[in-house]
Design an enzyme around this catalytic site. Sequence first.
Site, PDB file in Angstrom:
ATOM      1  CE1 TYR A 125      39.021  39.710  38.788  1.00  0.00           C
ATOM      2  CE2 TYR A 125      36.843  38.894  38.318  1.00  0.00           C
ATOM      3  CZ  TYR A 125      38.069  38.726  38.888  1.00  0.00           C
ATOM      4  OH  TYR A 125      38.352  37.573  39.557  1.00  0.00           O
ATOM      5  CE  LYS A 172      51.112  52.548  39.696  1.00  0.00           C
ATOM      6  NZ  LYS A 172      52.219  52.440  40.626  1.00  0.00           N
ATOM      7  CG  ASP A 229      40.448  38.737  42.124  1.00  0.00           C
ATOM      8  OD1 ASP A 229      39.887  37.945  42.894  1.00  0.00           O
ATOM      9  OD2 ASP A 229      41.102  38.385  41.125  1.00  0.00           O
TER      10      ASP A 229
END
Length: 478
Positions: A125, A172, A229
């Site tokens: 981001y 992840k 998000d």
Amino acid sequence: MTRITVAKGDGIGPEIMDATLEIILAAGARIEIEEIEVGEKVYLAGNTSGIAAESWDIIRRNKIFLKAPITTPQGGGYKSLNVTTRKFLGLYSNVRPCMSLHPFVSTKHPIMDVVIVRENEEDLYAGIEHQQTDEVVQCLKLISRPGCEKIVRYAFEYAKQQNRKKVTCFTKDNIMKQTDGLFHQVFDEIAREYPEIENEHWIIDIGAAKMADTPEAFDVIVMPNLYGDVLSDVAAQITGSVGLAGSANIGEECAMFEAIHGSAPRRAGQNVANPSGLLQGAIMMLNHIGQTDVAEKVQNAWLKTIEDGTHTYDIYKEGVSKQKLGTKEFAQAVIANLGNKPSILKPVHYSNNAALNLPKYKRKPAANKQLAGVDVFVHWAGFDPNELADRVKKLELDGITLTMITNRGIKVWPDGFKETFCTDHWICRFKPNDGVEINKNHIIEILKNALTENIDTIKTENLYSFDGKAAYSLGQGQ
Ligand code: NAD
């Protein structure tokens, strides 16, 4: 009396801000409002950041910022003011409570009360992007130890304060062992300091599926920026509407409160938008500044209004709702309910909801960092990795040799598969042979050789070990 900065924003922003302010002032909020102009008008007046320098002074002076959604104009050059504000002011924690209001707001998940705690400053981001070859662009995913420690500690402290039972972490890290791996590792470290709170980690893909299917299995969920998000919108939407959720952006000095949704330009100026998301943001603000009495009064009145079946169009449902109201009329209905409590939905009681006071991050002693090799990134429009290897081997130095070539992370030399698709973006890994040490002069020599050999190097990435542990990814298939 607390002085706050208010920006009414764009689209439905002014309508939902007016409604929100009217409600909280009627409830007795002890606030003094200083209004600033941000967003579309400022962008279109030629300021690509969407905010004037004087407005930053006001925001920084007042420290508390209530912001309606703004429209980022389409097209190049305009930076998102939301992202800039979060980063400039160090608002590292984004808290988004998502709760079902069953049976008054239609939802597939009647029992849902999840709080997403999203890291707010780093990760993909940050938007650090470069084109490197004709065919390949990159986005840098930066994850820092202070970033992880601050957000994970915030999640546990929040859970403790709010009497929540469990904190779940989504990453992840089976794929991104360094970046998501650090987030997970810090989560495990900090979880140990909170034995009274249950903790668990899910791989994000199945975790997200589980959250969308069985949200009642979750309580507080902490995650890196981009996942947060996406998933906080999912969480809000499955409670019934994105129009219902608010968000707090918390930093060490300043805090910004908003709705999670955007400026819904198609609904602007029609007195139809639901002010509830921004109102939820304002309630979090009132708690943050210690006005828990007002926050509680507003939240209970709002719950009662929802329970009365007085709904805006977005949550209005025949048979469930009783009345479809506009923005202004909905605000009046909440005001009329001030002092009332819901009877079926659980009334809130805020006793200890003020701003969390977290310890400052303490830098750890530096590890023993050693150069272990270098990845040289090459732009080459050929197709056969063996041909590239023959050329790149000419860059080798005495005792420092080409050990591997990867293409988009997959090992293609030595012993690549001819089926593997290759782009024009290659990473050539040089490492010292056993007993040889590599230093930065060697890297410069390799790059000089590349110049001589007319090989287009686009960047280098140093390979390090920290305290003897290799701290870089292997090639897939290596
Ligand atoms: P949006 O959230 O504005 O709208 C999505 C959908 O939800 C629309 O159908 C809209 O009508 C509905 N909706 C949203 N809020 C509502 C409310 N309060 N009441 C009733 N219905 C509501 O998302 P979008 O259309 O993708 O974005 C529009 C603009 O908002 C874009 O310029 C975007 O950049 C901006 N945006 C701003 C913020 C922010 O300021 N925090 C966040 C997201 C998007």
